[in-house]
Write a protein that holds these residues in place. Structure first.
Motif, PDB file in Angstrom:
ATOM      1  N   GLU A  63       1.330  14.241  -6.763  1.00 44.34           N
ATOM      2  CA  GLU A  63       0.466  13.076  -6.953  1.00 44.34           C
ATOM      3  C   GLU A  63       0.555  12.115  -5.766  1.00 44.34           C
ATOM      4  O   GLU A  63      -0.401  11.390  -5.470  1.00 44.34           O
ATOM      5  CB  GLU A  63       0.848  12.352  -8.242  1.00 44.34           C
ATOM      6  N   SER A  64       1.693  12.109  -5.093  1.00 45.01           N
ATOM      7  CA  SER A  64       1.875  11.210  -3.943  1.00 45.01           C
ATOM      8  C   SER A  64       0.947  11.552  -2.788  1.00 45.01           C
ATOM      9  O   SER A  64       0.755  10.757  -1.875  1.00 45.01           O
ATOM     10  CB  SER A  64       3.325  11.257  -3.466  1.00 45.01           C
ATOM     11  N   SER A  65       0.371  12.752  -2.828  1.00 49.28           N
ATOM     12  CA  SER A  65      -0.513  13.164  -1.736  1.00 49.28           C
ATOM     13  C   SER A  65      -1.949  12.684  -1.937  1.00 49.28           C
ATOM     14  O   SER A  65      -2.777  12.794  -1.026  1.00 49.28           O
ATOM     15  CB  SER A  65      -0.490  14.685  -1.569  1.00 49.28           C
ATOM     16  N   LYS A  68      -3.667  10.463   0.633  1.00 48.03           N
ATOM     17  CA  LYS A  68      -2.915  10.623   1.877  1.00 48.03           C
ATOM     18  C   LYS A  68      -3.423  11.810   2.708  1.00 48.03           C
ATOM     19  O   LYS A  68      -3.359  11.780   3.931  1.00 48.03           O
ATOM     20  CB  LYS A  68      -1.427  10.822   1.574  1.00 48.03           C
ATOM     21  N   GLN A 104       3.462  17.475   2.174  1.00 50.40           N
ATOM     22  CA  GLN A 104       3.548  16.511   1.081  1.00 50.40           C
ATOM     23  C   GLN A 104       2.795  16.966  -0.167  1.00 50.40           C
ATOM     24  O   GLN A 104       3.010  16.448  -1.255  1.00 50.40           O
ATOM     25  CB  GLN A 104       3.014  15.137   1.533  1.00 50.40           C
ATOM     26  N   ARG A 170      -5.958   1.997  -7.507  1.00 51.64           N
ATOM     27  CA  ARG A 170      -4.646   2.638  -7.692  1.00 51.64           C
ATOM     28  C   ARG A 170      -4.783   3.847  -8.600  1.00 51.64           C
ATOM     29  O   ARG A 170      -5.433   3.791  -9.636  1.00 51.64           O
ATOM     30  CB  ARG A 170      -3.671   1.636  -8.327  1.00 51.64           C
TER      31      ARG A 170
END
Length: 580
Positions: A63-65, A68, A104, A170
């Motif tokens: 999910e952090s990608s 990004k 990532q 977000r």
């Protein structure tokens, strides 16, 4: 995998009902991941201000990608799809010359790759990607489905992509989790997950030394009394909601509770210095294994009943029985390692919206009772951490054998709609159950049920079964501590024959040997699957054979619906001997 127009329509409706752009995109990837049965589904959208493709939502990658990972048009596989506006379907994505690696994203395990462009009014909106672990391309059927989905979603995603909200909003937390199990009783249930007996695990219970033979035996006897009282109380609570044959399960549990095998073995271990809880655990596992060694799944499932009795005894001795009174209004999904009819009796049946067991099978008593009460049930969900999700809203889809933890409102609404539709459909069928099963060209199809317990009789009759195609007579033998008498067999057989009269009932004589062993009759041979079993075993035990045949014939006296099935016949003389 679903391909119907209904699937597409439902997905579009879920998206339109989402709170914001991020939620809508997460619904898309989560639902497609489930529908296509793939571990990864990702959505890349074209930036409205730059020629960049940005990872906007994913199910399966890190999910952090999200937000990004950015690619230029013609960069990587996703960029290639965007530049060519053409689908890519690869068996080994890393081997492709245009492959771009993003550490990532944590996508190393996923070599299978398929991506399709999202195009609206000739304009590129983005790229939709699915990934898997198989070492082959996706099927042509899957490719056609994803192309169809992309064409349907492009218009919906156009407004999201154009607005640019998704770039600054977000990202939401993962919407839900799914677990798979075995369908025990069909239907859809929506309610609050309510754990039962989650502190007792027979397989992992630690060995404990006893506090003295006298004290441990007293604790065991006290637990026996408490469980016996619970069974009696449960039977009284639920007797108006269940037919008599289903209620007989309370008698089955009580018979197991009071069986010499359980009592004597447990007391012997206590006398050897074991704690009462450990003695119950060891005895139950040994007894359960005598059932679970069977190839017959019906007999195998009876081991669950022994384990359930042990869990109730150990729960009493641990003094951790549920103390808070259940809210009588909140819809609940009961969850536990195993759940018995006694557990169900503590709640109003209309409050229980579903049952989830970490163990068990479709032939367990839990499934039988759930069917009788019309409660959806999913068994064998071994990887579900029940305590972690206590109090969470969950959906169980017993048709698929799936559990969904903390589903979004849109998904709950859709499942509620499906549930209501199924109920209406079943009500429309109720008037047909007593009609003959005849095709439009006048061909009659005989519909029979298989059974082995009195508790199984009711569902078959309720749903219009034309008889019993197989009654397994091993059950009365396996729950006794010795061969049941003619009178005991007669009473059981008579209930079944009377219940179905004048419909035919095919009763199979005792099929013991090979995979089916009796706890009180031990025998071994080198090749039991082809040798001394079924008819050969009973013919060599003539008294046993005659006793069972007498019980069956007596039970059918005055009726004309008994048929006797002889198992494992290999020679003509065996049939002749039986007839004699």
């Amino acid at each position: 995998m679903q391909h119907s127009l209904t699937t597409l329509t439902t997905l579009v409706q879920e998206i339109s009902g989402a709170e914001n752009a991020m939620s809508a995109m997460q619904v898309i990837v989560a639902r497609l991941s489930h529908i296509m049965e793939v571990p990864v589904c990702s959505l890349y959208l074209k930036s409205p201000t730059r020629s960049k493709l940005i990872l906007a939502a994913t199910q399966g990658l890190a999910e952090s990608s999200i937000g990004k990972i950015k690619l230029s048009i013609d960069e990587g596989l996703v960029g290639t799809i965007a530049a060519t506006k053409h689908t890519l379907n690869l068996a080994n994505a890393p081997a492709h010359e245009k492959y771009a690696f993003f550490p990532q994203a944590q996508e190393t395990p996923y070599r299978q790759f398929m991506g399709v462009p999202l195009i609206h009014l000739r304009q590129l909106i983005g790229v939709l990607v699915v990934q898997g672990t198989a070492k082959k391309p996706f099927s042509q059927e899957a490719e056609a489905f994803l192309v169809t989905i992309a064409s349907q979603l492009a218009g919906t995603l156009y407004n999201i992509q154009k607005s640019g909200e998704w770039i600054t909003t977000r990202k939401p937390k993962r919407l839900f989790k799914r677990y798979s199990g075995i369908a025990g009783s069909a239907g859809i249930g929506i309610g609050e997950l309510t754990p039962l007996h989650t502190h007792i695990d027979l397989k992992q219970a630690p060995e404990m030394q006893g506090a003295g033979i006298s004290k441990e035996r007293k604790q065991f006897d006290s637990a026996l009394d408490s469980v016996r009282d619970d069974l009696d109380l449960g039977a009284n609570r639920i007797e108006k909601e269940l037919p008599e044959d289903i209620l007989s399960l309370f008698g089955v549990y009580r018979m197991m509770l009071e069986s010499p095998e359980l009592l004597d073995s447990t007391r012997d271990l206590i006398a050897q210095g074991c704690s009462a809880q450990w003695a119950v655990r060891e005895t139950a596992l040994k007894l359960a294994s005598s059932f679970e060694q069977a190839d017959d799944p019906y007999l195998k499932a009876r081991g669950e009943d022994v384990r359930n009795i042990a869990i109730k005894l150990m729960t009493q001795m641990a003094r951790k029985e549920q103390t808070e009174s259940p809210d009588k209004t909140t819809p609940v999904i009961l969850a536990g390692e195993l759940i018995s009819i006694a557990d169900l009796s503590a709640y109003p049946s209309d409050q229980i919206q579903g049952i989830v067991c970490r163990s068990g099978s479709a032939l367990s008593h839990t499934s039988i009772v759930a069917n009788a009460l019309g409660i959806p049930a999913i068994m064998g969900v071994s990887d579900l951490d029940i305590k972690r999700y206590k109090g969470k809203q969950i959906v169980i889809d017993a048709g698929r054998g799936e559990i969904i933890i903390a589903p979004p409102e849109e998904m709950v609404a859709e499942y509620q709609r499906i549930k209501d539709t199924e109920q209406q459909f079943n009500q429309s069928l109720a008037g047909l159950k007593d009609l003959p099963a005849v095709t439009t060209d006048d061909f009659h199809v005989s519909l029979f049920t298989n059974t082995g317990l009195l508790a199984d009789v009711s569902p078959g009759l309720r749903n219009g079964a034309e008889g019993i195609g197989l009654y397994r007579s091993e059950i009365p033998f396996m729950i006794h501590d010795n061969f049941p008498t003619e009178e005991e067999q007669y009473l059981v057989y008579k209930e079944v024959i009377d219940a179905y009269s004048p419909r035919p009932v095919s009763m199979r004589t005792l099929d013991i040997g090979g995979d089916k062993q009796l706890p009180y009759f031990d025998f071994k041979e080198e090749n039991p699957y082809l040798g001394w079993r079924g008819i050969r075993f009973t013919l060599d035990n003539t008294t046993l054979q005659v006793t069972q045949l007498r019980a069956m014939v007596r039970a059918a006296h005055g009726r004309e619906n008994l048929k006797i099935l002889i198992p494992m016949v290999s020679r003509i003389d065996e049939v002749k001997t039986i007839k004699e």
